[in-house]
Design an enzyme around this catalytic site. Sequence first.
Site, PDB file in Angstrom:
ATOM      1  N   HIS A 169       0.836  -1.241  -0.058  1.00  0.00           N
ATOM      2  CA  HIS A 169       0.017   0.061  -0.096  1.00  0.00           C
ATOM      3  C   HIS A 169       0.903   1.194  -0.012  1.00  0.00           C
ATOM      4  CE1 HIS A 169      -4.025  -1.233   0.139  1.00  0.00           C
ATOM      5  NE2 HIS A 169      -3.821  -2.375   0.994  1.00  0.00           N
ATOM      6  N   LYS A 618     -13.292   5.953   6.766  1.00  0.00           N
ATOM      7  CA  LYS A 618     -13.181   7.266   6.235  1.00  0.00           C
ATOM      8  C   LYS A 618     -14.614   7.717   6.057  1.00  0.00           C
ATOM      9  CE  LYS A 618     -11.258   9.334   2.028  1.00  0.00           C
ATOM     10  NZ  LYS A 618     -12.588   9.113   1.105  1.00  0.00           N
TER      11      LYS A 618
END
Length: 969
Positions: A169, A618
Amino acid sequence: MTTADFQNKQISTVPPGAMDMLPASGPAGKDAALETDIRLLGRLLGDVLRDQEGESVFDVVETIRQTAVRFRRESNAQAGADLDKLLKKLTRAQTIAVVRAFSYFSHLSNIAEDQNHNRRRRADSLSGSGPQPGSIAHALEQLALAGVGGAAVRTFFGNALISPVLTAHPTEVQRKSILDAEHEIARLLAERDLPLTPKERTRNTELLHSRITTLWQTRMLRSSKLSVADEIENALSYYRMTFLRELPGLYEDLEAEIAARFPRRPADEADPPELPPFIQMGSWIGGDRDGNPNVNADTMRQALARQSAVIFDFYLEEVHSLGAELSVSSMLASVSPELQAMADASPDVSAHRAAEPYRRALVRIYARLAATTRAMGAADLLRKEVGLAPSYANAAEFTGELEILVNSLRTNHGAALVKPRLAMLKRASEVFGFHLATLDMRQSSDVHERVLAELFACAGVEPRYAELAEQEKIAILLDELDKPRLLYSPYIAYSDEADSELAILHAAREIRRRYGARSIRNYIISHTETVSDLLEVLLLQRETGFLRTHRNKGSIQIGEALDGELALMVVPLFETIPDLRRAATIMENLMAIPLVSRLVASQGCLQEVMLGYSDSNKDGGFLTSNWELYKAETRLAGVFNRAGVKLRLFHGRGGTIGRGGGPSYEAILAQPPGTVNGQIRVTEQGETIGSKFANPEIGRRSLELLVAATLEAGAAPCAADGRRAKKLAAFEQVMEELSERAYQAYRDLVYETPGFSDYFFAATPIAEIAELNIGSRPASRKSMRRIEDLRAIPWGFSWGQCRLLLPGWYGFGSAVSSWIEEGDVKAKAKKAATLRAMHREWPFFATMLSNMEMVLAKTELAVASRYAELVADKKLRKSIFRRIADEHARTTASLTLVTGAREPLANSPLLARSIKNRSAYLDPLNHLQVELIKRHRATAADGRKIDERVHRAIHLSINGIAAGLRNTG
C-alpha cells in the site's frame, strides 16, 4: 507519542558520546534490559553521528531534543518560539543529518522493543505461571475447560483455513536494504542475552557499531518510484526472515500441544496423525489491480515466478543440508523398499555412497527439484545437481517422496532423525507447495462493467448495458451465462482496458497450470454494490475458460473441458457504510440464483466475503465503522446459516486503528458470535508487516496469536443463555444510538464543514506523502483535492504523521456525552452504568475502547497545533482545530467515564512506557517536518525551483515518524 500525562519528563543528562533518548528515571523492573539496550543503541548511534557528521551536528541534535522536551512540558508560546528559532537556523545539510539521526533512533528503538518482547515472553514461559493468553496452550486449556475434546479440536483444524495476506500500500516506506541491515542488528542484540565472555561482548559491540554505521551510510529513501517488482521483493524478504521456518515450526508446536492436552486414544487411530496445512499465506502484491495501473498480467506472472524461485531456493538448500546430515548406512540400519527404490533410481553412482541410501535418495530429490526449477523458468542454480532426473509434476509428488524418507526412518529406528530438519521440510512442502503464497486478484466493479458493456455492444447483444436497471443487468448476465458461445471475437479490435482485463484472466489460467490450483484461487471485487457486480465476474471467467455452462442440462461444469480447473471464487468486498448495510441482502439474493447456488456447492458449500475497514472508517468514522462491520457480520452469518453455506470472512484490516488495526488476538475474540468458524483471512499491511514479521520470534508469536484466537473463538461451544442474549440485545441498541450520533459528528466535520478539505491538505503532509516514492499505487483515485477521492490509506497515514490520528477516535466523545446528557440525573447515572457494563461484559465494546485508548495515548495536540500553523487562513485554522481539540477533550472524558481509568493505558503499562520513551525522538521529527514543509511550500508558492535537499528531508521525516508510530499502514 504521548498524552499530557507524560509531559513532565525530565531532560536527561547525556554522557559523552551518547544519544540518550530515554527519560532520566531509572530502569523499570522487567524493562531494565530494554532501557539498557536502548541506551546502548543510542550511544552507538551517537558515536556514529560524531564520527560521520562531527561534534557540532551531534550537539545540534541534542539541543533540538531538549528544546522539544521543554515545548512538550511547557506548551507555551515562548517554548514554541525558541524551537522555531532553532529550527530555522539549521542549514540544509544539518537538517538532513538531524532528521536522519532521529529517524534511525526510531528504527533502533523498535529493534530493542522487539527483543524485549521476546525476552519477556521467554521469561513468562519459564516462570511456571501457566499458559499465557494468546498462546495455543492457553486456547486449548480454555477449550478443555469448556468440555471440548481432542477429536473436536482435530476436526476443527481439519476444516480450517487461516490465512494472513500480505498487501502493498502507499504507506510502505521501508527499503529492503534497511530491513536487511536492521535484521542483522536485531540478531546481534539478541546475542547479548547469551553468556558472552568479555572478549565476545566487545566483539559484539564492535559489530553493532559497524552495522549502525552501515545504516547511516545506506540511503533510507528510494531514489525512484517504487515498482510492483520492488514491492514483490520486499514482501519476499519476510518469507526468508520468518515464514519459511517459523510457519512449519508453528505446526510442530501446535501438534505437540494438542498431543499433550488431548492424548490420542485407540478410538482416534483412524484420524490422520498430522494436521492438514490449514495455515497458508496469501498475497495481493502483483495481483491487486484496483486503482493501480501498474498491475497487469505481467506482474502476476512475475509475482508467481519470484515466489516460486524463493521456495525452490529454500527446498534445494534444505535438501542439500539433509544430504549432509542423513549419513545413515544400510549396513547399520534397514530401509523401506520404497526408499531403496528411490536410492536405486538416483543419478548418484559414487561408490563412496553405495551403502548410504538416504543420501542417494536425496541426490535424486535434489535433481528432480533442480529440473522442476528450470521448468518453472529459473536460469541458474546456486549449486548444480549431480545428474539428471525427471521434474516433479506437482508439489504433492515432492511431498510424497519426503514422506517416503520419513516413514523409512520411523520404521527403522531413525525417528530421532526426522524432527531436526526433515519433518520441517515436509511440512513446508505441504504449506507452500511450488507457489509459496496464494495470489489474490482484485479489481473494481466499475472496470468489469465497462469491459462487459464493450463486449455486449461489440457482439450486438446490448448497446447500452451500463445504463440498464439492476434487474435488467441480472437477466442479461444470466442469459449469457447459459449460452455456449462467447462474446469475445478475435476479429474485433477492443479497447486497451478490455484487452488487459481479459489478458489477466488468461494469465491466471496459465499460472494455475504451472504452479498449481492453490497459486490463484480468489477474485475479489472492490466496491461491490449489487448482485450484477458479482455475476459480471462469473461471465468474464466464462469468457476466459474458467467457467462453462451447458444450456441443455441447466447444470454447471467448471473448467472440465479444459484442464480440470475450478472457477476462481468470486469474492465481494463491501467497503463503505452503505455497502456494509446492504451486504447481507446482496449475498442472500445472489445465493438464491440456482446457477450460483450450484457453483457455491461445487466450492464445498463455502463462500468468502471480504469486509473493508479503511473506506468504512473514512466514510463514517471510527465508532460507526466498527459498529456497521459488526452488524454486517452478524447479518451475513444469519443469511449463510439459512442457506446452508459456510461463511469465510476476509478482514481487510490495516495497521492504524482507524483502518481496523490493533491486536489481532483481541479483535478476533471480539467478533460477533457465530462468525468465526475456522475459516478466516486477514490482511497485513504497511509498517505492520515489518513490526510483526521482521523478527522471526515475534513473527512466530504473531502467527500463534492468529491461530489461538481463531481456535478459541471458533471451536468453543456457543452457550444458549436467554439472559445473556437479552443483555446483548440491550447493549446493541445502545451501540446503535451511539453510532448514529458519532456518524453525524464525524460527517459534520469531515464532509459538511466548509473549508475542511483545505484545512486537511494544509495541516497534514498529504501532498508530500503523495510525492514520496513509497508505493506503486497512486495516493488518490483522481487528481482532485476532495476527501471523497482520496484513498483511505494515505488519509489515515497523514493524520498519523501530524499526531492527531483523528480517524481512530473522532466522534466518540460527542456520541457518549450527548447520549448521556439526555434525561434527568437518575437517567444519566443509569446510562453511565450501562456503558460500564458494556465495557466489562461485551468483548466487542471493550476491544473497541482499548484500541481507541491506544490511539488517544499516541495523539499529541501540542504537536498537532504546530501543523495547524501551516494553514494560511487563520480563521479556518482556529475554527477547525478548536473543534478537533474540543472533541478530543470530550472523547478523553467519555473514555474515562466508561473505563474508570484515571490515566491512559493504566492497564497496559508496557505500552504506556513504550509510548513515553518514543516522545523524545518523535517530537523533534514532527517539529522538523513542520519547518521543512513551510520551506518547501514557500518555495513552490514563489515559483522557485524545488530544493531537493529540503524535499528529501521531508521524506526522511515521514519515514522516521512512521517507524516511531509503528502501526501506520
